[in-house]
Scaffold this active site. Sequence first.
Site, PDB file in Angstrom:
ATOM      1  CE  LYS A   6      -4.219  -6.143  -1.714  1.00  0.00           C
ATOM      2  NZ  LYS A   6      -4.208  -6.258  -0.240  1.00  0.00           N
ATOM      3  CB  SER A  26      -0.565  -5.513   0.558  1.00  0.00           C
ATOM      4  OG  SER A  26      -1.823  -6.038   0.943  1.00  0.00           O
ATOM      5  CB  SER A  76      -3.462  -4.829   3.543  1.00  0.00           C
ATOM      6  OG  SER A  76      -2.253  -5.503   3.782  1.00  0.00           O
TER       7      SER A  76
END
Length: 414
Positions: A52, A127, A151
């Site tokens: 990420k 996210s 997330s």
Amino acid sequence: MGSINLVEKVFSKDIQELNKKINAFVTFNKNAINEAEEIIKKGIEPIPIGIKDIIFTKGIRTTMGSMLYQNFIPKQDAFIIKKIKKFGYVVVGKTNTHEFASGVTTTSTIFGPTKNPHDLSRISGGSSGGSAAAVSASIVPISIGTDTAGSIRIPASLCGVYGFKTTYGKININGVFPLAKSFDTLGFFSKDFKQIIDVSTRFGLYKNLKINKIRIGIPKWYELPSELRGYNEELVDKVENKFLDYVAKLGYDYSFVDMPIAQKYVWKNYPIIRYSEATSVHINNKDKWDQYFPDVRRLLEKGLEYKAVDYLEALTHKNEVKLELNKISKEFDVLLTPTTPIPAPTIDEVSGKEDGIIRTILTYYTVYSSYADAPTISIPALKIENLPVGVQLIGGYNNDSKLLSIAGAFPVSL
């Protein structure tokens, strides 16, 4: 000797073209193949992994999905990156994230939205949307995300993969750009549960435990409030009905559980802590907030509204919620809910609405275990109108190993 094939495959023409359609990876590591060759020399099988884009990677651009960091190249690896490199994982690139990890859709990012591999017109969730989409599309076998309010679990649910959020504090978050320090947690995505087990074992999070009789508790708070059901009552009903059918077919003992302390504090207090802490991270950049995506900026402005006494009180009640979970964990091995109340909305549907009902509905089931610091895994178990929805297993605090030992027994629908 190991094989470099899996790493090379990521850079093949077909996979690169696929990624352009999905927008899972936003930066690739040009040295990945050389790094894989070095790992092979040590007699280790190199495994490609996606990271990420809020996790610092030495020499690889790390943007946080933001204009402010679009050219930022860290000089040091985050703690988790140093560890996975020792285990034989090769960082092949950085995956798309909602700006500063502050959203559940992965649409507000300088790279444009990450699309859901099951339907390119729909969101991947967020996210950590890029990390979920990357494994859902089989670009990489495993990826790393962060989870503050869901997330990891939300995109895992919407993209139809496993998403494991570890117990808060289990993996050092040094070198991860913060969202809210009281909740920020690391975890893993994969379509293959064995990959989750392998990486968790390496981090000391898993040891196979024999559970003779799985006892499931279904929190009564899983019933969505009427104000959220109104978003799309027919769709919410379909998810609830499929979930209850799934539970009934498991063949395990289950009971509905009253959780009065959680219901009193979690949904009221979580936003106070999350928004206050996020605002404190960005307060020194207040003169640059006009460069943030509008939905992210509005959430930072919201953090300015809370008083210190409200924040401190919310932190105090956090311990009461954890004590309630500890008590319940003596009676039940796991708590079970849907991961999300709906499958993935369309990208058009959520555009400009990130701080509205979409965020509230997608995080409704996930904020509990963030507030309680509990390990949680989303399992790709349900299909609603041919779209995936996960079921969420919540373990007792620090019981990551027990949670994973149980999760492998749950049927999936990949």
